[in-house]
Design a protein around this motif. Structure first.
Motif, mmCIF file in Angstrom:
data_model
loop_
_atom_site.group_PDB
_atom_site.id
_atom_site.type_symbol
_atom_site.label_atom_id
_atom_site.label_comp_id
_atom_site.label_asym_id
_atom_site.label_seq_id
_atom_site.Cartn_x
_atom_site.Cartn_y
_atom_site.Cartn_z
ATOM 1 N N CYS A 62 14.968 -0.922 5.745
ATOM 2 C CA CYS A 62 14.189 -1.881 4.952
ATOM 3 C C CYS A 62 14.779 -3.286 5.049
ATOM 4 N N ALA A 70 8.345 -8.015 7.247
ATOM 5 C CA ALA A 70 7.420 -6.917 6.970
ATOM 6 C C ALA A 70 7.215 -6.830 5.453
ATOM 7 N N PRO A 71 6.013 -7.108 4.972
ATOM 8 C CA PRO A 71 5.783 -7.146 3.521
ATOM 9 C C PRO A 71 6.125 -5.842 2.809
ATOM 10 N N TRP A 72 5.901 -4.686 3.454
ATOM 11 C CA TRP A 72 6.138 -3.393 2.812
ATOM 12 C C TRP A 72 7.610 -3.174 2.481
ATOM 13 N N SER A 73 8.521 -3.833 3.192
ATOM 14 C CA SER A 73 9.951 -3.576 3.014
ATOM 15 C C SER A 73 10.484 -4.109 1.685
ATOM 16 N N ARG A 74 9.745 -4.999 1.053
ATOM 17 C CA ARG A 74 10.218 -5.590 -0.204
ATOM 18 C C ARG A 74 10.210 -4.573 -1.346
ATOM 19 N N ALA A 75 9.216 -3.730 -1.439
ATOM 20 C CA ALA A 75 9.105 -2.788 -2.564
ATOM 21 C C ALA A 75 10.278 -1.812 -2.652
ATOM 22 N N ASP A 125 0.695 -11.338 3.072
ATOM 23 C CA ASP A 125 -0.177 -10.770 4.091
ATOM 24 C C ASP A 125 -1.500 -11.521 4.046
#
Length: 135
Positions: A62, A70-75, A125
């Motif tokens: 992540c 990569a936006p998903w890696s923040r969560a 995004d």
């Protein structure tokens, strides 16, 4: 073909570095657990080491993807920091106060980095690219 990704903001780079350090700490914990497995607690020691190892790998991935915007890696990184703040709270008091302070400080630095407005703009995004024009 040009790379249309925006530049990596410093707060996001700091957050990714903090998450990578946490992954390294988890790897050290996994190795320490493996070294200290005793015959009495083989299953517990092996499963704990495996958990720490998998968590370290996931967090490192992540952190790397965070530097790739990569936006998903923040969560997952935010979730890890929230867990770490709860863990810091449990260490507060007595001989473990320094551990609590270090855990909380790293978690806050990483949270501030990933939630910083420049980081949010870089991770947005937005297929039109309009959200990335403002700086």
């Amino acid at each position: 073909m040009t790379d249309r990704r925006p530049a990596l903001p410093v707060p996001l780079l700091v957050a990714a570095g903090g998450a990578a350090l946490e992954a390294l700490a988890l790897l050290v914990l996994a190795l320490a657990e493996l070294v200290n497995i005793s015959a009495v607690r083989v299953t517990m020691g092996a499963s704990t080491a495996l958990f720490f190892l998998m968590y370290a790998a996931g967090l490192a991935i992540c952190a790397w993807f965070l530097t790739r915007l990569a936006p998903w890696s923040r969560a997952p990184i935010i979730l890890t920091q929230l867990i770490q703040l709860g863990l810091a709270w449990s260490f507060l008091g007595g001989d473990t106060t320094l551990v609590a302070v270090v855990l909380a400080a790293v978690a806050v630095v990483v949270l501030v980095g990933v939630l910083h407005p420049a980081s949010t703009r870089a991770l947005i995004d937005d297929p039109t690219g309009e959200g990335r024009e403002r700086d």
